[in-house]
Motif scaffolding. Structure first.
Motif, PDB file in Angstrom:
ATOM      1  N   GLU A  78      11.341 -42.381  39.240  1.00 23.69           N
ATOM      2  CA  GLU A  78      11.341 -43.810  38.994  1.00 23.69           C
ATOM      3  C   GLU A  78      12.685 -44.362  39.448  1.00 23.69           C
ATOM      4  O   GLU A  78      13.686 -43.636  39.467  1.00 23.69           O
ATOM      5  CB  GLU A  78      11.115 -44.122  37.515  1.00 23.69           C
ATOM      6  CG  GLU A  78      12.242 -43.671  36.597  1.00 23.69           C
ATOM      7  CD  GLU A  78      12.055 -44.107  35.155  1.00 23.69           C
ATOM      8  OE1 GLU A  78      11.231 -45.010  34.900  1.00 23.69           O
ATOM      9  OE2 GLU A  78      12.748 -43.541  34.282  1.00 23.69           O
ATOM     10  N   LEU A  79      12.724 -45.619  39.811  1.00 21.47           N
ATOM     11  CA  LEU A  79      13.947 -46.259  40.283  1.00 21.47           C
ATOM     12  C   LEU A  79      14.306 -47.410  39.353  1.00 21.47           C
ATOM     13  O   LEU A  79      13.502 -48.331  39.153  1.00 21.47           O
ATOM     14  CB  LEU A  79      13.773 -46.773  41.710  1.00 21.47           C
ATOM     15  CG  LEU A  79      14.962 -47.499  42.333  1.00 21.47           C
ATOM     16  CD1 LEU A  79      16.221 -46.643  42.300  1.00 21.47           C
ATOM     17  CD2 LEU A  79      14.639 -47.926  43.764  1.00 21.47           C
ATOM     18  N   ILE A  80      15.501 -47.327  38.779  1.00 15.39           N
ATOM     19  CA  ILE A  80      15.982 -48.345  37.852  1.00 15.39           C
ATOM     20  C   ILE A  80      17.224 -49.000  38.459  1.00 15.39           C
ATOM     21  O   ILE A  80      18.217 -48.327  38.723  1.00 15.39           O
ATOM     22  CB  ILE A  80      16.333 -47.729  36.489  1.00 15.39           C
ATOM     23  CG1 ILE A  80      15.100 -47.046  35.882  1.00 15.39           C
ATOM     24  CG2 ILE A  80      16.889 -48.787  35.539  1.00 15.39           C
ATOM     25  CD1 ILE A  80      15.405 -46.202  34.661  1.00 15.39           C
ATOM     26  N   GLY A 133       7.021 -43.140  39.897  1.00 18.34           N
ATOM     27  CA  GLY A 133       7.383 -43.511  38.539  1.00 18.34           C
ATOM     28  C   GLY A 133       7.583 -44.995  38.342  1.00 18.34           C
ATOM     29  O   GLY A 133       7.844 -45.457  37.229  1.00 18.34           O
ATOM     30  N   GLY A 134       7.496 -45.759  39.425  1.00 19.01           N
ATOM     31  CA  GLY A 134       7.620 -47.207  39.339  1.00 19.01           C
ATOM     32  C   GLY A 134       9.039 -47.722  39.520  1.00 19.01           C
ATOM     33  O   GLY A 134      10.002 -46.962  39.656  1.00 19.01           O
ATOM     34  N   TRP A 135       9.149 -49.057  39.570  1.00 18.93           N
ATOM     35  CA  TRP A 135      10.408 -49.783  39.661  1.00 18.93           C
ATOM     36  C   TRP A 135      10.752 -50.371  38.299  1.00 18.93           C
ATOM     37  O   TRP A 135       9.868 -50.659  37.506  1.00 18.93           O
ATOM     38  CB  TRP A 135      10.292 -50.988  40.587  1.00 18.93           C
ATOM     39  CG  TRP A 135      10.104 -50.783  42.046  1.00 18.93           C
ATOM     40  CD1 TRP A 135       8.937 -50.516  42.685  1.00 18.93           C
ATOM     41  CD2 TRP A 135      11.094 -50.908  43.062  1.00 18.93           C
ATOM     42  NE1 TRP A 135       9.146 -50.475  44.041  1.00 18.93           N
ATOM     43  CE2 TRP A 135      10.466 -50.709  44.300  1.00 18.93           C
ATOM     44  CE3 TRP A 135      12.465 -51.185  43.036  1.00 18.93           C
ATOM     45  CZ2 TRP A 135      11.145 -50.769  45.506  1.00 18.93           C
ATOM     46  CZ3 TRP A 135      13.152 -51.245  44.241  1.00 18.93           C
ATOM     47  CH2 TRP A 135      12.493 -51.029  45.462  1.00 18.93           C
ATOM     48  N   ASN A 136      12.021 -50.610  38.093  1.00 12.42           N
ATOM     49  CA  ASN A 136      12.434 -51.365  36.914  1.00 12.42           C
ATOM     50  C   ASN A 136      13.764 -52.048  37.228  1.00 12.42           C
ATOM     51  O   ASN A 136      14.695 -51.394  37.707  1.00 12.42           O
ATOM     52  CB  ASN A 136      12.588 -50.453  35.693  1.00 12.42           C
ATOM     53  CG  ASN A 136      12.765 -51.229  34.400  1.00 12.42           C
ATOM     54  OD1 ASN A 136      12.689 -52.459  34.375  1.00 12.42           O
ATOM     55  ND2 ASN A 136      13.010 -50.511  33.322  1.00 12.42           N
ATOM     56  N   ILE A 137      13.831 -53.345  36.997  1.00 13.46           N
ATOM     57  CA  ILE A 137      15.088 -54.076  37.141  1.00 13.46           C
ATOM     58  C   ILE A 137      15.573 -54.449  35.747  1.00 13.46           C
ATOM     59  O   ILE A 137      14.842 -55.063  34.968  1.00 13.46           O
ATOM     60  CB  ILE A 137      14.924 -55.350  37.992  1.00 13.46           C
ATOM     61  CG1 ILE A 137      14.564 -54.985  39.434  1.00 13.46           C
ATOM     62  CG2 ILE A 137      16.214 -56.163  37.970  1.00 13.46           C
ATOM     63  CD1 ILE A 137      14.340 -56.203  40.323  1.00 13.46           C
TER      64      ILE A 137
END
Length: 238
Positions: A31-33, A59-63
């Motif tokens: 995932e990338l945070i 794992g998706g993105w998250n900002i």
């Protein structure tokens, strides 16, 4: 899977290259945070545009957005949002080779009892790649190292904020990055981990430490720091 955390503050000229180096990894289970530390340029908009036009990591993105509190708090907040057991950090003006996560995952598999994992790296200076002069024999390929002995040989950090994977539970146990430190906050954490856990290292440059960034945008530059802001005045009694 791994959680990749990028702290971001006013790096509009660099952040796209950094993120694309993550999205182009051969190992896809991450995932990338992105933690925006109150950027005042268009860095955050560049990130959002990439989210809308790029393939989502498995794992998706998250900002994560926060007021400006410094890189240590940004990284710590990123870990709070991480969903997986291992944390990889990358700075917003640096980048990885495509196999970085794949080869770090292999290191984790081979040395499951280590608390922290890392690879060698290049300094990028005036467009030239300078291999890190880490205090290891050239015949050393991978394995457990004595972090302090290796560092003492050349004073080049074997672990950096762009080449390190840490077990999340150990990160939390040692309270992560010290937000009081403005210089050497990463060295401080590596030393605390290395004093308590094995360090696994791959002697292969897989990351690019960009020193062509404007000196005013780097921690190592013209600024002076108070003793409580500098890792040299820290105590390591944990």
């Amino acid at each position: 899977m791994l959680s990749v955390i990028i702290p971001l503050y006013n790096k509009a000229s660099y952040i796209e290259k950094s993120i694309r180096s993550v999205l182009n990894q051969t190992y896809k289970e991450f995932e990338l945070i992105i933690v925006d530390d109150g950027s005042t340029d268009n860095s955050l908009q560049i990130v959002k545009n990439l989210m809308n036009t790029s393939s989502k990591p498995l794992g998706g993105w998250n900002i994560v957005e926060q007021s400006n509190q410094g890189v240590s708090t940004a990284r710590n907040n990123g870990v709070k949002h991480a969903n997986f057991d291992h944390i990889a950090f990358l700075d917003a003006d640096d980048w990885w080779s495509p196999t970085f996560l794949e080869e770090m995952n292999a290191l984790i598999v081979h040395y499951p009892d280590a608390g922290i994992y890392g690879s060698s790296y290049y300094k990028v200076k005036k467009g030239k790649l300078i291999p890190a002069n880490i205090g290891l024999e050239s015949i050393f390929q991978s394995g457990l190292i004595n972090y302090f002995q290796v560092y003492a040989k050349t004073l080049w950090m074997p672990l950096t904020s762009i080449t390190t994977v840490i077990k999340k539970d150990i990160f939390k146990q040692l309270h992560g990055f010290n937000p009081m430190l403005k210089f050497g906050e990463d060295f401080d954490l590596w030393a605390r981990i290395a004093a308590n856990y094995p360090v696994a290292f791959l002697n292969k440059p897989l990351a690019y430490y960009n020193q062509d960034v404007d000196v005013n945008e780097r921690a190592v530059g013209v600024r002076l720091y108070k003793p409580h802001e500098h890792m040299l005045f820290s105590t390591y009694n944990q």
